[in-house]
Design a protein around this motif. Structure first.
Motif, short mmCIF file in Angstrom:
data_model
loop_
_atom_site.label_atom_id
_atom_site.label_comp_id
_atom_site.label_asym_id
_atom_site.label_seq_id
_atom_site.Cartn_x
_atom_site.Cartn_y
_atom_site.Cartn_z
N UNK A 52 0.84 -1.20 0.00
CA UNK A 52 0.00 0.00 0.00
C UNK A 52 0.87 1.25 0.00
N UNK A 53 1.92 1.24 0.86
CA UNK A 53 2.84 2.39 0.92
C UNK A 53 3.57 2.57 -0.42
N UNK A 54 3.99 1.41 -0.99
CA UNK A 54 4.69 1.46 -2.29
C UNK A 54 3.80 2.07 -3.38
N UNK A 55 2.55 1.59 -3.46
CA UNK A 55 1.64 2.11 -4.48
C UNK A 55 1.24 3.56 -4.18
N UNK A 56 1.16 3.88 -2.86
CA UNK A 56 0.89 5.27 -2.49
C UNK A 56 1.98 6.20 -2.99
N UNK A 57 3.25 5.71 -2.87
CA UNK A 57 4.38 6.50 -3.37
C UNK A 57 4.33 6.67 -4.88
N UNK A 58 3.97 5.57 -5.57
CA UNK A 58 3.85 5.63 -7.03
C UNK A 58 2.78 6.63 -7.44
N UNK A 59 1.62 6.58 -6.74
CA UNK A 59 0.52 7.51 -7.05
C UNK A 59 0.90 8.96 -6.74
N UNK A 60 1.65 9.14 -5.63
CA UNK A 60 2.10 10.49 -5.27
C UNK A 60 3.03 11.05 -6.35
N UNK A 61 3.99 10.23 -6.77
CA UNK A 61 4.92 10.67 -7.82
C UNK A 61 4.18 10.96 -9.13
N UNK A 62 3.22 10.07 -9.45
CA UNK A 62 2.42 10.27 -10.67
C UNK A 62 1.66 11.59 -10.61
N UNK A 63 1.02 11.84 -9.46
CA UNK A 63 0.25 13.08 -9.28
C UNK A 63 1.15 14.30 -9.33
N UNK A 64 2.34 14.19 -8.71
CA UNK A 64 3.30 15.31 -8.70
C UNK A 64 3.76 15.67 -10.11
N UNK A 65 4.14 14.63 -10.88
CA UNK A 65 4.56 14.87 -12.27
C UNK A 65 3.40 15.47 -13.06
N UNK A 66 2.17 14.98 -12.79
CA UNK A 66 0.98 15.52 -13.47
C UNK A 66 0.76 16.99 -13.16
N UNK A 67 0.95 17.35 -11.88
CA UNK A 67 0.78 18.77 -11.47
C UNK A 67 1.83 19.64 -12.14
N UNK A 68 3.09 19.17 -12.14
CA UNK A 68 4.17 19.94 -12.78
C UNK A 68 3.88 20.12 -14.27
N UNK A 69 3.41 19.05 -14.91
CA UNK A 69 3.06 19.12 -16.35
C UNK A 69 1.93 20.12 -16.58
N UNK A 70 0.94 20.09 -15.67
CA UNK A 70 -0.19 21.03 -15.79
C UNK A 70 0.28 22.48 -15.63
#
Length: 575
Positions: A52-70
């Motif tokens: 859960x922590x691992x996937x949470x980290x993946x989702x956090x990184x994905x969301x962060x890259x998405x925000x930066x792209x936006x």
């Protein structure tokens, strides 16, 4: 479209970079529900905290890259849209400034202002949305459907049922509202026109006690706008409840069918959660698409209005420039006939007139006789329909614009002053004019007497339109402004009508004594103002019915004789 969108060429790389990063954001957004399903199925249900922590980290990184792209996309959209709007406004302003009076009359001042502001803003917004949403929204729709089908084909039946319902609701709403949005814009234009007329003519409105009438007129325009806007609002307000209803219906169906499939072991809990997220994404993207359709409908109308201005052929083309021609005449009219655009009757007919350099020409006639039209042909505010107008022996069509204007000082009927000091206003004709040159022009124009009495003198600030000085003072300032230019030809278009007789006489005396080589055209309703001119032109219904000196015209011209006698009777106090 090429006419307008050529102003985007400079930003072609940003037009690629912005949508690219928005596409990256959309792709990452589509992966988030999938990662969520993995976290639920393999982590939460299996009680695997590390997963859960691992996937949470993946989702956090994905969301962060998405925000930066936006943010990158948003930044590029701001640069492109604002830069595009600035360049387009500058191009439109330059084009409008190149228009002759004929084009300005055709469009109308209010329309040109609205096109330069509201319509360009609409296009600017459309460009920003092009970068930010035009790729993202359709991609989320298509990508969401693909990901949902990939999760579970049978559950996708719900999506296939809901999507047509959703599209029908959007289509009906748009069909009803898009035409009304155009009407809303038209009603808004009407309000702007009423407000502009009221602000421009506030003194006249008060003088005729028409404040209540104009208030009622504004209220009617405002009410019509409100009714149309409310009607659009009512139809648009149905959209959100209906889409929410459909969305909730879809979620309920997914939970029901998904629950059955989870119980049967055909589907995981995480997949049901992901499926709900994809449906939400798809329907939200469709709402954005509907809003974009409305936005681009408005933008397309604005595009047509802006393009029409930019593509308008200027009726007055510049010539090759000044040629050396030896001529004793400052101005010549040769068989000049002139029609205003869209009129059947000529404003001027077969005008023949020769004015020697240094002469003073008086022009008189009744209202609508063509006096102002005649002198506006000299600086080429309009082009003649037939015949020729010559300045210093050269056809005005052969001059470059600035060369011709440099030779002529024009004082229009309506005295126009600008916000700034008196000195700044007087230097409009020559920005590098020395102070003594300005003061001399003011003395000749009989303006120095009231300027010197002001606390700040030539540094006195004028309000917009010069409303903090009297009508006669405005006229004298505009005459002084034309004299600062030191023109070869001075045109005074009914510029003495606000002056008292003493100031009138002193001004004409000042012009005669100080500017002996100046060719002067004086339009006046007063026979006394033009009485001592070298030659007087009498116009009647666009025709020249008399030319000569005062004594000659009294004997030979009935129109001139009637004007003089009627004014003498009024001055004598008779009816």
């Amino acid at each position: 479209m090429r006419t307008v969108f050529k102003y985007l060429k400079e930003y072609k790389w940003l037009l690629f970079i912005g949508p690219f990063f928005k596409l990256v954001e959309a792709v990452l957004e589509l992966f988030l529900p999938y990662f969520m399903s993995l976290a639920v199925d393999n982590g939460v249900l299996m009680r695997d905290k590390s997963y859960v922590i691992k996937m949470g980290g993946v989702m956090f990184c994905t969301a962060t890259v998405g925000i930066v792209s936006a943010l990158i996309c948003q930044y590029t959209a701001s640069i492109v849209s604002q830069g595009f709007g600035t360049k387009l406004r500058n191009a439109m302003f330059d084009k409008i400034m190149s228009f002759s009076n004929a084009e300005i009359d055709d469009f109308g001042t209010t329309s040109l202002i609205n096109r330069l502001t509201a319509d360009v803003n609409q296009l600017q917004t459309a460009v920003a949305m092009l970068i930010r949403l035009v790729i993202r929204a359709p991609f989320l729709c298509v990508g969401g459907v693909v990901m949902a089908v990939n999760l579970d084909v049978k559950l996708s039946v719900v999506l296939m049922v809901v999507l047509p319902m959703f599209i029908i609701v959007l289509a009906v709403t748009m069909i009803k509202t898009v035409p009304l949005y155009k009407k809303v814009q038209q009603k808004l234009d009407q309000i702007a026109l009423v407000v502009r007329e009221n602000l421009a003519g506030v003194r006249v409105i008060r003088a005729f006690s028409k404040v209540s009438y104009e208030e009622e007129k504004f209220e009617n325009s405002n009410e019509e706008y409100a009714k149309t806007a409310i009607r659009v609002g009512k139809i648009s307000s149905i959209l959100n409840p209906l889409t929410s209803l459909i969305m909730n219906f879809a979620i309920c169906a997914i939970l029901w069918i998904g629950g059955i499939r989870v119980n049967s072991g055909s589907m995981s809990v995480g997949s049901v959660i992901a499926f709900i997220n994809y449906v939400t994404q798809i329907l939200a993207a469709l709402i954005i698409v509907s809003n974009l359709v409305v936005l681009y409908t408005k933008a397309f109308a604005s595009l047509g209005r802006v393009t029409k201005v930019l593509n308008t052929e200027v009726s007055i083309k510049e010539g090759e420039g000044i040629k050396e021609i030896d001529s004793n005449y400052a101005v010549e009219f040769e068989d000049v006939t002139f029609y205003y655009e869209g009129t059947k009757e000529p404003a001027l007919t077969n005008i023949n007139l020769k004015v020697k350099k240094g002469e003073t020409v008086g022009i008189i006639g009744g209202t609508g006789a063509g006096k102002s039209t005649l002198v506006q042909l000299i600086p080429r505010f309009y082009d003649v329909t037939s015949g020729k107008v010559k300045v210093n022996g050269l056809n005005v069509k052969e001059y470059k614009g600035k060369e011709l204007i440099h030779l002529i000082g024009m004082v229009p009927q309506k005295s126009v002053l600008f916000t700034g000091s008196i000195l700044e206003n007087l230097r409009w004709g020559d920005l590098e004019a020395k102070e003594e040159q300005v003061k001399k022009a003011a003395r000749i124009a009989q303006a120095s007497e009231f300027i010197e009495k002001m606390p700040e003198k030539y540094n006195t600030m004028l309000t917009q339109g010069g409303t903090n000085v009297s009508g006669g003072q405005r006229q004298r300032l505009t005459i002084a402004r034309a004299l600062v230019k030191e023109p070869d030809i001075l045109i005074l278009d009914d510029s003495f009508n606000a002056l008292d007789y003493v100031t009138d006489v002193n001004l004409r005396k000042g012009l005669h004594e100080n500017l002996k080589n100046l060719t002067t055209f004086i339009i006046s309703q007063r026979a006394s103002t033009i009485k001592n001119s070298d030659q007087i032109v009498v116009l009647h219904d666009g025709e020249m019915v008399g030319i000569g000196k005062h004594n000659e015209l009294i004997k030979n011209c009935e129109v001139y004789r009637e004007i003089c006698f009627s004014q003498e009777r009024k001055e004598g106090g008779e009816a």
